[in-house]
Design a protein around this motif. Structure first.
Motif, PDB file in Angstrom:
ATOM      1  N   GLN A 138       0.822  -1.207   0.000  1.00  0.00           N
ATOM      2  CA  GLN A 138       0.000   0.000   0.000  1.00  0.00           C
ATOM      3  C   GLN A 138       0.859   1.261   0.000  1.00  0.00           C
ATOM      4  OE1 GLN A 138      -2.304  -1.303   3.283  1.00  0.00           O
ATOM      5  NE2 GLN A 138      -1.285  -0.022   4.792  1.00  0.00           N
ATOM      6  N   SER A 139       2.034   1.209   0.630  1.00  0.00           N
ATOM      7  CA  SER A 139       2.939   2.361   0.575  1.00  0.00           C
ATOM      8  C   SER A 139       3.463   2.563  -0.843  1.00  0.00           C
ATOM      9  CB  SER A 139       4.110   2.163   1.539  1.00  0.00           C
ATOM     10  OG  SER A 139       3.670   2.128   2.877  1.00  0.00           O
ATOM     11  N   LYS A 140       3.823   1.469  -1.495  1.00  0.00           N
ATOM     12  CA  LYS A 140       4.315   1.561  -2.873  1.00  0.00           C
ATOM     13  C   LYS A 140       3.224   2.060  -3.813  1.00  0.00           C
ATOM     14  CE  LYS A 140       7.737  -2.129  -2.237  1.00  0.00           C
ATOM     15  NZ  LYS A 140       8.116  -3.522  -2.584  1.00  0.00           N
ATOM     16  N   ALA A 141       1.981   1.600  -3.584  1.00  0.00           N
ATOM     17  CA  ALA A 141       0.867   2.052  -4.422  1.00  0.00           C
ATOM     18  C   ALA A 141       0.594   3.537  -4.214  1.00  0.00           C
ATOM     19  CB  ALA A 141      -0.380   1.237  -4.107  1.00  0.00           C
ATOM     20  N   ALA A 142       0.632   3.986  -2.954  1.00  0.00           N
ATOM     21  CA  ALA A 142       0.420   5.408  -2.669  1.00  0.00           C
ATOM     22  C   ALA A 142       1.495   6.255  -3.341  1.00  0.00           C
ATOM     23  CB  ALA A 142       0.416   5.644  -1.163  1.00  0.00           C
ATOM     24  N   LYS A 143       2.727   5.770  -3.320  1.00  0.00           N
ATOM     25  CA  LYS A 143       3.831   6.479  -3.979  1.00  0.00           C
ATOM     26  C   LYS A 143       3.601   6.551  -5.487  1.00  0.00           C
ATOM     27  CE  LYS A 143       7.988   8.233  -4.466  1.00  0.00           C
ATOM     28  NZ  LYS A 143       8.259   9.640  -4.094  1.00  0.00           N
ATOM     29  N   LEU A 144       3.149   5.451  -6.077  1.00  0.00           N
ATOM     30  CA  LEU A 144       2.882   5.416  -7.517  1.00  0.00           C
ATOM     31  C   LEU A 144       1.803   6.432  -7.900  1.00  0.00           C
ATOM     32  CD1 LEU A 144       3.143   4.010 -10.324  1.00  0.00           C
ATOM     33  CD2 LEU A 144       1.370   2.415  -9.543  1.00  0.00           C
ATOM     34  N   ILE A 145       0.722   6.467  -7.130  1.00  0.00           N
ATOM     35  CA  ILE A 145      -0.389   7.378  -7.430  1.00  0.00           C
ATOM     36  C   ILE A 145       0.026   8.832  -7.217  1.00  0.00           C
ATOM     37  CG2 ILE A 145      -2.716   8.061  -6.707  1.00  0.00           C
ATOM     38  CD1 ILE A 145      -3.140   5.068  -5.943  1.00  0.00           C
ATOM     39  N   SER A 146       0.809   9.081  -6.170  1.00  0.00           N
ATOM     40  CA  SER A 146       1.162  10.462  -5.811  1.00  0.00           C
ATOM     41  C   SER A 146       1.992  11.154  -6.891  1.00  0.00           C
ATOM     42  CB  SER A 146       1.921  10.480  -4.485  1.00  0.00           C
ATOM     43  OG  SER A 146       3.241   9.979  -4.635  1.00  0.00           O
ATOM     44  N   ARG A 147       2.749  10.378  -7.657  1.00  0.00           N
ATOM     45  CA  ARG A 147       3.626  10.973  -8.675  1.00  0.00           C
ATOM     46  C   ARG A 147       2.852  11.783  -9.711  1.00  0.00           C
ATOM     47  NH1 ARG A 147       7.123   5.521  -9.947  1.00  0.00           N
ATOM     48  NH2 ARG A 147       8.362   5.479  -8.024  1.00  0.00           N
ATOM     49  N   HIS A 148       1.599  11.424  -9.929  1.00  0.00           N
ATOM     50  CA  HIS A 148       0.815  12.058 -10.991  1.00  0.00           C
ATOM     51  C   HIS A 148      -0.235  13.022 -10.439  1.00  0.00           C
ATOM     52  CE1 HIS A 148       2.749   9.139 -13.592  1.00  0.00           C
ATOM     53  NE2 HIS A 148       2.350   8.176 -12.778  1.00  0.00           N
ATOM     54  N   CYS A 149      -0.151  13.346  -9.135  1.00  0.00           N
ATOM     55  CA  CYS A 149      -1.123  14.249  -8.512  1.00  0.00           C
ATOM     56  C   CYS A 149      -0.517  15.643  -8.356  1.00  0.00           C
ATOM     57  CB  CYS A 149      -1.547  13.725  -7.144  1.00  0.00           C
ATOM     58  SG  CYS A 149      -2.412  12.144  -7.208  1.00  0.00           S
ATOM     59  N   ALA A 150      -1.309  16.654  -8.669  1.00  0.00           N
ATOM     60  CA  ALA A 150      -0.820  18.030  -8.541  1.00  0.00           C
ATOM     61  C   ALA A 150      -0.615  18.416  -7.081  1.00  0.00           C
ATOM     62  CB  ALA A 150      -1.802  18.992  -9.209  1.00  0.00           C
ATOM     63  N   SER A 151      -1.421  17.845  -6.183  1.00  0.00           N
ATOM     64  CA  SER A 151      -1.237  18.122  -4.753  1.00  0.00           C
ATOM     65  C   SER A 151      -1.412  16.833  -3.968  1.00  0.00           C
ATOM     66  CB  SER A 151      -2.214  19.195  -4.262  1.00  0.00           C
ATOM     67  OG  SER A 151      -3.551  18.748  -4.357  1.00  0.00           O
ATOM     68  N   ARG A 152      -0.697  16.765  -2.828  1.00  0.00           N
ATOM     69  CA  ARG A 152      -0.668  15.535  -2.036  1.00  0.00           C
ATOM     70  C   ARG A 152      -0.698  15.910  -0.556  1.00  0.00           C
ATOM     71  NH1 ARG A 152       2.406  16.426  -5.880  1.00  0.00           N
ATOM     72  NH2 ARG A 152       3.964  17.309  -4.458  1.00  0.00           N
ATOM     73  N   TRP A 153      -1.581  15.243   0.199  1.00  0.00           N
ATOM     74  CA  TRP A 153      -1.805  15.626   1.591  1.00  0.00           C
ATOM     75  C   TRP A 153      -1.872  14.389   2.475  1.00  0.00           C
ATOM     76  CZ3 TRP A 153      -1.437  20.759   1.528  1.00  0.00           C
ATOM     77  CH2 TRP A 153      -1.757  21.410   0.338  1.00  0.00           C
ATOM     78  N   MET A 154      -1.340  14.516   3.683  1.00  0.00           N
ATOM     79  CA  MET A 154      -1.455  13.427   4.647  1.00  0.00           C
ATOM     80  C   MET A 154      -1.981  13.986   5.960  1.00  0.00           C
ATOM     81  SD  MET A 154       2.474  12.611   5.815  1.00  0.00           S
ATOM     82  CE  MET A 154       3.156  13.309   7.339  1.00  0.00           C
ATOM     83  N   MET A 155      -2.680  13.138   6.709  1.00  0.00           N
ATOM     84  CA  MET A 155      -3.250  13.554   7.984  1.00  0.00           C
ATOM     85  C   MET A 155      -3.011  12.470   9.032  1.00  0.00           C
ATOM     86  SD  MET A 155      -6.816  15.405   6.950  1.00  0.00           S
ATOM     87  CE  MET A 155      -7.705  13.905   6.572  1.00  0.00           C
ATOM     88  N   THR A 156      -2.653  12.901  10.222  1.00  0.00           N
ATOM     89  CA  THR A 156      -2.477  11.986  11.342  1.00  0.00           C
ATOM     90  C   THR A 156      -2.266  12.805  12.605  1.00  0.00           C
ATOM     91  OG1 THR A 156      -1.168  10.139  12.218  1.00  0.00           O
ATOM     92  CG2 THR A 156       0.034  11.825  11.012  1.00  0.00           C
ATOM     93  N   GLY A 157      -2.544  12.197  13.744  1.00  0.00           N
ATOM     94  CA  GLY A 157      -2.207  12.854  14.996  1.00  0.00           C
ATOM     95  C   GLY A 157      -0.718  12.754  15.276  1.00  0.00           C
ATOM     96  N   TYR A 158      -0.129  11.599  14.886  1.00  0.00           N
ATOM     97  CA  TYR A 158       1.287  11.343  15.132  1.00  0.00           C
ATOM     98  C   TYR A 158       1.943  10.800  13.871  1.00  0.00           C
ATOM     99  CZ  TYR A 158       0.359  11.682  20.159  1.00  0.00           C
ATOM    100  OH  TYR A 158       0.013  12.124  21.405  1.00  0.00           O
ATOM    101  N   PRO A 159       2.862  11.548  13.240  1.00  0.00           N
ATOM    102  CA  PRO A 159       3.568  11.006  12.078  1.00  0.00           C
ATOM    103  C   PRO A 159       4.599   9.957  12.467  1.00  0.00           C
ATOM    104  CG  PRO A 159       4.467  13.152  12.648  1.00  0.00           C
ATOM    105  CD  PRO A 159       3.288  12.920  13.556  1.00  0.00           C
ATOM    106  N   VAL A 160       4.942   9.912  13.743  1.00  0.00           N
ATOM    107  CA  VAL A 160       5.943   8.973  14.246  1.00  0.00           C
ATOM    108  C   VAL A 160       5.317   8.169  15.380  1.00  0.00           C
ATOM    109  CG1 VAL A 160       8.097   8.799  15.528  1.00  0.00           C
ATOM    110  CG2 VAL A 160       7.936  10.370  13.601  1.00  0.00           C
ATOM    111  N   THR A 161       5.214   6.843  15.210  1.00  0.00           N
ATOM    112  CA  THR A 161       4.650   6.012  16.270  1.00  0.00           C
ATOM    113  C   THR A 161       5.667   5.033  16.851  1.00  0.00           C
ATOM    114  OG1 THR A 161       3.828   4.443  14.608  1.00  0.00           O
ATOM    115  CG2 THR A 161       2.302   6.143  15.372  1.00  0.00           C
ATOM    116  N   GLU A 162       6.772   4.812  16.155  1.00  0.00           N
ATOM    117  CA  GLU A 162       7.826   3.929  16.665  1.00  0.00           C
ATOM    118  C   GLU A 162       9.139   4.693  16.809  1.00  0.00           C
ATOM    119  OE1 GLU A 162       7.300   0.863  17.620  1.00  0.00           O
ATOM    120  OE2 GLU A 162       5.258   0.643  16.873  1.00  0.00           O
TER     121      GLU A 162
END
Length: 486
Positions: A138-162
């Motif tokens: 799913q990370s690889k797929a998200a990377k593949l899709i993001s390459r062709h998007c004009a804007s890219r956004w992520m949301m989370t309370g914590y970007p670091v959990t480990e």
């Protein structure tokens, strides 16, 4: 612009003119509404946005879209693979003026090629920690899709959990390699100190100031206290004793682990399986050879009953295992003869039924207890009328713990004087180690967000936590490590 809270308006203003970013807002603070309004400002007729979320929240995102951004048309890609592909084809052939396609993270694995072929103007990853491991499909797929998007956004309370290394994949997807070093090993060599066997384990962190400075221009963060007028969150630990039968099984598992370790036959998979067994025994049961659970006289259940008898208000109880949950439901409903009316949600309940049961618990004063597995009820539910959360057993994941706590710590919980989080721990067992690991992970996650906010002392705390990970005999720095090694 619809009626938004101050921090939501600040978020939209922060990202005005930018093409990517991380919205670091706690659950229950309205980050979905913020990103939808940001998208609505930018979308033209004929454009399409791909919104990736946790499965249990897909229809909630659609409802938020209808409420805050009626110009957007939400399309939930749910159901079988065939149904999702049919919806995608219709979206390509006859799209609405402004389409918001909402899909779960699992679909990034199963229909990645078809999703990438649509042509999206923007990509949103809600609860992006599902993509923290760069090696997953799913990370690889998200990377593949993001390459062709004009804007890219992520949301989370914590970007670091480990650890800091979690952030690389998340920021690489939205930044297309322009926020952090584009190569993971270059990133790791720059910010992580390697040690352990063959120097393959992250044992500490370095150049923390630089890391925070790189992500800060692309990250909007606010604490929940800054966003909402919420009551204090109070943590309590209740220690319980295991019965002799539990200890007998528990020590047998420990001995089996020790023998495998001494003989050099212990694999990571086997170790994790044995850890699960230890956690199950501490929770009050063990699986027999035929797969059926055998239950012990469990002091945790007695402690929960005592807590319910002495606590006012509604209580949410989370379990880590299905057998544990079913045993508790039986005890509450049958053994105690309905003394504590209980609403229970399971993985088998469809979305509409979960919503009905949530409403029943929230609106009916007679329903005092809400019982569910942490992986099922820990996301997508609003249980703000409850003022107490009880973990009958703890999951290993920080993300699951925080999400579960926040079912009751969100907009609406200001009616309480406090929200109490109770952890039931079997004394001198793996329970205590899991609780300590969760606390340490939480300190790191909080420090990263505080670093983005520019809170004084946050960077020193990150360094200190990083040093705590390192064994005493591990080297603190490896400046000569060549790029790409490890």
């Amino acid at each position: 612009m619809p009626d938004l809270m101050k921090h939501q308006r600040e978020c939209i203003e922060f990202f005005r003119g930018k093409t990517c970013g991380a919205i670091l807002l706690d659950r229950g603070t309205g980050k979905t509404a913020a990103i939808l309004c940001l998208l609505d400002e930018r979308m033209d007729d004929g454009q399409r946005v791909l919104y990736v979320a946790i499965k249990s929240t897909l229809h909630q995102v659609a409802q938020e879209c209808e409420r805050f951004t009626p110009r957007l048309t939400p399309i939930v890609l749910d159901g079988t693979k065939k149904k999702k592909l049919d919806l995608l084809r219709r979206l390509k052939v006859n799209p609405p003026a402004r389409a918001l396609a909402i899909v779960n993270f699992e679909s990034l694995r199963t229909i990645a090629i078809e999703l990438a072929a649509v042509g999206w103007s923007a990509l949103v990853l809600d609860e992006v920690t599902r993509c923290k491991d760069r090696r997953t499909q799913q990370s690889k797929a998200a990377k593949l899709i993001s390459r062709h998007c004009a804007s890219r956004w992520m949301m989370t309370g914590y970007p670091v959990t480990e650890g800091i290394e979690d952030a690389w994949s998340e920021y690489d997807i939205i930044g297309n390699g322009k926020i952090l070093p584009p190569n993971f090993f270059a990133f790791r060599n720059r910010f992580c100190v390697m040690g352990g066997y063959d120097r393959r384990e992250v044992v500490a962190y370095k150049n923390v100031d630089e890391f925070v400075q790189l992500i800060r221009p692309h990250s909007f963060a606010r604490t929940k206290a800054e966003c909402l007028d919420l009551p204090p969150k109070v943590y309590q630990t209740m220690e319980t004793e295991m019965c002799p039968a539990q200890w007998k099984v528990y020590t047998e598992i420990q001995e089996h682990l020790r023998i495998q370790f001494d003989e050099g036959t212990l694999t990571v998979t086997a170790a994790l399986a044995e850890m699960q067994k230890l956690m199950q025994v501490a929770s009050g049961f063990v699986y027999r050879d035929d797969g059926t659970p055998e239950f012990f006289d469990n002091e945790k259940t007695a402690a929960l009953q005592e807590l319910l008898e002495t606590t006012r208000g509604k209580v949410v109880v989370f379990t880590n295992f299905k057998a544990e949950r079913n045993r508790l439901e039986q005890h509450l409903s049958r053994t105690l003869k309905g003394k504590f009316p209980c609403v229970m949600i399971t993985a088998e309940h469809p979305s509409q039924e979960r919503t009905r049961l949530q409403t029943l618990f929230n609106d009916d004063p007679a329903q005092r207890v809400f019982l569910c597995d942490v992986r099922v009820g820990g996301v997508g539910l609003n249980l703000a009328p409850a003022n107490t959360v009880v973990f009958h057993s703890l999951p290993l994941s920080l993300e699951l713990n925080v999400q579960a706590e926040d079912r009751c710590f969100r907009k609406g919980s200001e009616i309480h004087d406090k929200v109490t989080i109770v952890r039931l721990l079997a004394k001198d067992t793996i329970d205590e180690k899991v609780a300590r690991a969760i606390i340490d992970k939480r300190k790191m996650a909080d420090a990263i967000v505080e670093g983005v906010l520019g809170v004084q002392g946050a960077l020193d705390r990150i360094r200190q936590i990083g040093r705590m990970r390192a064994p005493e005999d591990s080297p603190r720095e490896h400046p000569s490590t060549p790029a790409g090694s490890g």
